[in-house]
Design an enzyme around this catalytic site. Structure first.
Site, PDB file in Angstrom:
ATOM      1  N   ASP A  77      68.756  16.555  48.551  1.00 23.10           N
ATOM      2  CA  ASP A  77      69.294  17.898  48.345  1.00 23.10           C
ATOM      3  C   ASP A  77      70.036  18.363  49.608  1.00 23.10           C
ATOM      4  OD1 ASP A  77      69.255  20.886  47.465  1.00 23.10           O
ATOM      5  OD2 ASP A  77      68.272  19.886  45.792  1.00 23.10           O
ATOM      6  N   ASP A  78      70.121  19.653  49.793  1.00 20.71           N
ATOM      7  CA  ASP A  78      70.919  20.260  50.870  1.00 20.71           C
ATOM      8  C   ASP A  78      70.450  19.791  52.263  1.00 20.71           C
ATOM      9  OD1 ASP A  78      72.772  21.941  52.010  1.00 20.71           O
ATOM     10  OD2 ASP A  78      72.022  23.758  51.051  1.00 20.71           O
ATOM     11  N   LYS A 152      74.300  16.452  42.369  1.00 17.18           N
ATOM     12  CA  LYS A 152      73.875  17.829  42.082  1.00 17.18           C
ATOM     13  C   LYS A 152      74.884  18.733  42.762  1.00 17.18           C
ATOM     14  CE  LYS A 152      70.178  21.153  43.090  1.00 17.18           C
ATOM     15  NZ  LYS A 152      68.769  21.335  43.513  1.00 17.18           N
ATOM     16  N   ASP A 154      76.139  22.513  43.532  1.00 19.55           N
ATOM     17  CA  ASP A 154      75.625  23.882  43.651  1.00 19.55           C
ATOM     18  C   ASP A 154      76.748  24.920  43.545  1.00 19.55           C
ATOM     19  OD1 ASP A 154      73.642  25.826  44.084  1.00 19.55           O
ATOM     20  OD2 ASP A 154      72.646  24.618  45.605  1.00 19.55           O
ATOM     21  N   ARG A 210      72.129  23.905  35.269  1.00 18.74           N
ATOM     22  CA  ARG A 210      71.021  24.835  35.515  1.00 18.74           C
ATOM     23  C   ARG A 210      71.291  26.107  34.738  1.00 18.74           C
ATOM     24  NH1 ARG A 210      68.663  24.680  40.611  1.00 18.74           N
ATOM     25  NH2 ARG A 210      68.262  26.890  40.301  1.00 18.74           N
ATOM     26  N   ASP A 214      66.489  29.810  40.920  1.00 20.42           N
ATOM     27  CA  ASP A 214      65.534  28.762  41.317  1.00 20.42           C
ATOM     28  C   ASP A 214      64.110  29.058  40.865  1.00 20.42           C
ATOM     29  OD1 ASP A 214      67.796  27.991  42.641  1.00 20.42           O
ATOM     30  OD2 ASP A 214      66.825  27.744  44.592  1.00 20.42           O
TER      31      ASP A 214
HETATM   32  C1  GAL Z   1      70.052  26.431  45.549  1.00 24.55           C
HETATM   33  C2  GAL Z   1      69.679  25.487  44.443  1.00 24.55           C
HETATM   34  C3  GAL Z   1      68.415  24.770  44.854  1.00 24.55           C
HETATM   35  C4  GAL Z   1      68.666  24.020  46.143  1.00 24.55           C
HETATM   36  C5  GAL Z   1      69.195  24.967  47.219  1.00 24.55           C
HETATM   37  C6  GAL Z   1      69.614  24.218  48.462  1.00 24.55           C
HETATM   38  O1  GAL Z   1      71.211  27.117  45.207  1.00 24.55           O
HETATM   39  O2  GAL Z   1      69.504  26.181  43.235  1.00 24.55           O
HETATM   40  O3  GAL Z   1      67.983  23.905  43.828  1.00 24.55           O
HETATM   41  O4  GAL Z   1      69.579  22.998  45.905  1.00 24.55           O
HETATM   42  O5  GAL Z   1      70.283  25.717  46.740  1.00 24.55           O
HETATM   43  O6  GAL Z   1      70.131  25.064  49.447  1.00 24.55           O
END
Ligand code: GAL
Length: 509
Positions: A77-78, A152, A154, A210, A214
């Site tokens: 992820d991020d 993924k 965002d 999505r 979250d």
């Molecule tokens: C949100 C996302 C999360 C995660 C997060 C990372 O916007 O919905 O699942 O990826 O950012 O910063």
């Protein structure tokens, strides 16, 4: 002028060809024909990511049999990146990923896993790292060159390009096209939190979207940061409870189809904010809603209870059912109060609901959810279960109502704690397609499944008992389905017809 026989034949052939290409299990890029499964670091680790975390997790996914249950993608992820190189390409943070991303992909591929990557359709990612708006082609090519199998994508820092479906569509379509243009099959997971109703337009260019802000590790706690309680939401936010997301998803679940799924967000199972019953409800409902199933916990430190939830092959077989039809909420009691978009979700306190869905081969899934605090006896009539058959083409008889149904409890053969513990400490490998019909109190062999060896579709076609749960009762024609459901709990049944009143056995002729 009369049409020739050839013209009729040509028209018939064209219609047949159209039917062959318009129906069935496919998707715009051929991927995610059943909902994607895997692991993502975000729920458990946030920005604390590095190569070691991914490698250790991947190894445990293999060791614990999770890969072979279908959890295929390891999604980073991020917070992985370190800006761009002088030629503008995204680059990995070298301290976190000393061998680079191609190495990570190669390692994961050698373990039989897929590599998931993260970016945003904005100037920055949500944690303020470089993202892909305006850089779609270059970034998609970078991901393809690294061997990425999943993106993924965002929604942060989108520079105001939202507020109409077309604005959001165009922004996400740019990356969809860029990924396709690389020639590498890359599953495309949109993460725009339901903004601008992606369930209405994303099916032709993404594999999932999505539909909520979250998730967080709570069953039903209201939180001001997740203000919406309906799908029609201008501030998706975060800290959304399981019941909040489930209720928002209910009206739009039918928008999913093979290759294009509503994503209810990553699973919280194992993160210790919920009880075992609450996690069973979370997992079951995400599965039968046909959400992607992305584990969101520390796999390397799973408890036996956590492993046995993620490993319930009878529930996974519903999620991975080849027909790809989501279960729908048939009723909710008391009725959800409408027009209270900003109210706390206090109505969940005594809420019960009933869900059904059609499965491949004529089976059905039926689920009772009890979101109230204490146990409840819940009932559904055949008219509830087969509501769609009863109300569609309603001048025709509904054969399902006149049939006798075997009722299989899909949690009754949950792996025992002892078996799960043995797997965790490495004393035992998962049994492949065990057939002993063991129940919750049994120990060995482990009742689980190897979908790498035999797909869920093939296992279901062969009536593998690991996928069927335990038969607990039968339901007579026009009968009633009954379940004792714990507080904050769920009961999930697979219903299988014995053949029905119209179909007699030979010896009765
Ligand atoms: C949100 C996302 C999360 C995660 C997060 C990372 O916007 O919905 O699942 O990826 O950012 O910063």
């Amino acid at each position: 002028m009369a049409r020739s026989i050839w013209s009729y034949l040509a028209t018939a052939a064209a219609l047949l060809a159209l039917k062959a290409t318009s129906g069935g299990a496919s998707s715009y890029n051929g991927l995610a024909v059943t909902p994607q499964m895997g692991w993502d670091n975000w729920n458990a680790f946030g920005c604390e990511v590095d190569e070691e975390l991914l490698m250790n997790t991947a190894q445990k996914m293999v060791d614990f049999g999770l890969r072979d249950l279908g959890y295929h993608y390891v999604i980073l992820d991020d917070c992985w990146s370190d800006g761009r190189t002088s030629n503008g390409s995204l680059q990995a943070n070298a301290a976190k990923f000393p061998h680079g991303m191609r190495y990570v992909a190669d390692q994961l591929h050698s373990m039989g896993l897929g590599f998931g990557m993260y970016s945003s359709a904005g100037k920055y990612t949500c944690a303020r790292y470089a993202a892909s708006l305006g850089m779609e082609k270059q970034d998609a090519q970078t991901f393809a060159d690294w061997g990425v199998d999943y993106l993924k994508y965002d929604n942060c820092y989108n520079e105001g390009q939202e507020g109409t479906s077309m604005l959001t569509y165009n922004r996400y379509k740019a990356m969809s096209d860029a990924l396709v243009a690389t020639g590498r099959p890359i599953l495309y997971s949109m993460c725009n939190w339901g903004m601008d109703y992606p369930w209405n337009w994303a099916q032709t260019m993404a594999n999932s979207w999505r539909m909520s802000g979250d998730v967080y590790d709570s069953f039903d706690r209201p939180d001001a940061r997740c203000p919406c309680t309906t799908y029609d939401c201008r501030l998706p936010g975060f800290h959304c409870s399981v019941m909040n997301i489930l209720n928002k998803a209910a009206p739009i679940l039918n928008k999913a189809q093979p290759g294009a799924w509503n994503d209810l967000d990553m699973l919280e199972v194992g993160n210790s904010g919920m009880t075992d019953d609450e996690y069973k409800t979370h997992f079951s409902m995400w599965a039968i809603a046909k959400s992607p199933l992305i584990m969101g916990t520390d796999v390397t430190r799973m408890t036996p209870q956590t492993l046995s939830i993620y490993s319930n092959a009878a529930i996974l077989a519903i999620n991975q059912d080849p027909l790809g039809i989501p279960a729908l909420r048939v009723w909710q009691s008391p009725a959800q109060r409408q027009n209270e978009t900003y109210s706390v979700d206090a109505y969940t306190a005594s809420e019960t609901s009933f869900w059904t869905g059609q499965l491949n081969g004529g089976d059905y899934v039926a689920a009772f959810v009890n979101a109230g605090p204490g146990p409840a006896t819940m009932m559904a009539t055949m008219n509830d279960i087969f509501i769609d058959q009863v109300t569609t083409g309603s001048n025709a008889p509904v054969p399902q109502l006149m049939q006798t149904w075997d009722v299989f409890d899909l949690w009754a053969n949950r792996m025992s704690d002892a078996s799960a513990q043995a797997i965790i400490v490495g004393n035992m490998t998962m049994a492949t397609n065990a057939t002993d019909g063991s129940n919750a109190t049994s120990t060995l062999p482990v009742q689980t499944y190897n979908a790498t060896a035999t797909s869920y579709a093939d296992g279901l076609a062969a009536n593998d008992p690991a996928l069927l749960g335990v038969k607990v009762s039968t339901m007579a024609p026009m009968g009633t389905l009954v379940a004792q459901v714990p507080g904050h709990g769920v009961v999930v049944y697979r219903l299988r017809s014995q053949g029905g009143a119209g179909r007699r056995k030979r010896d009765e002729l």
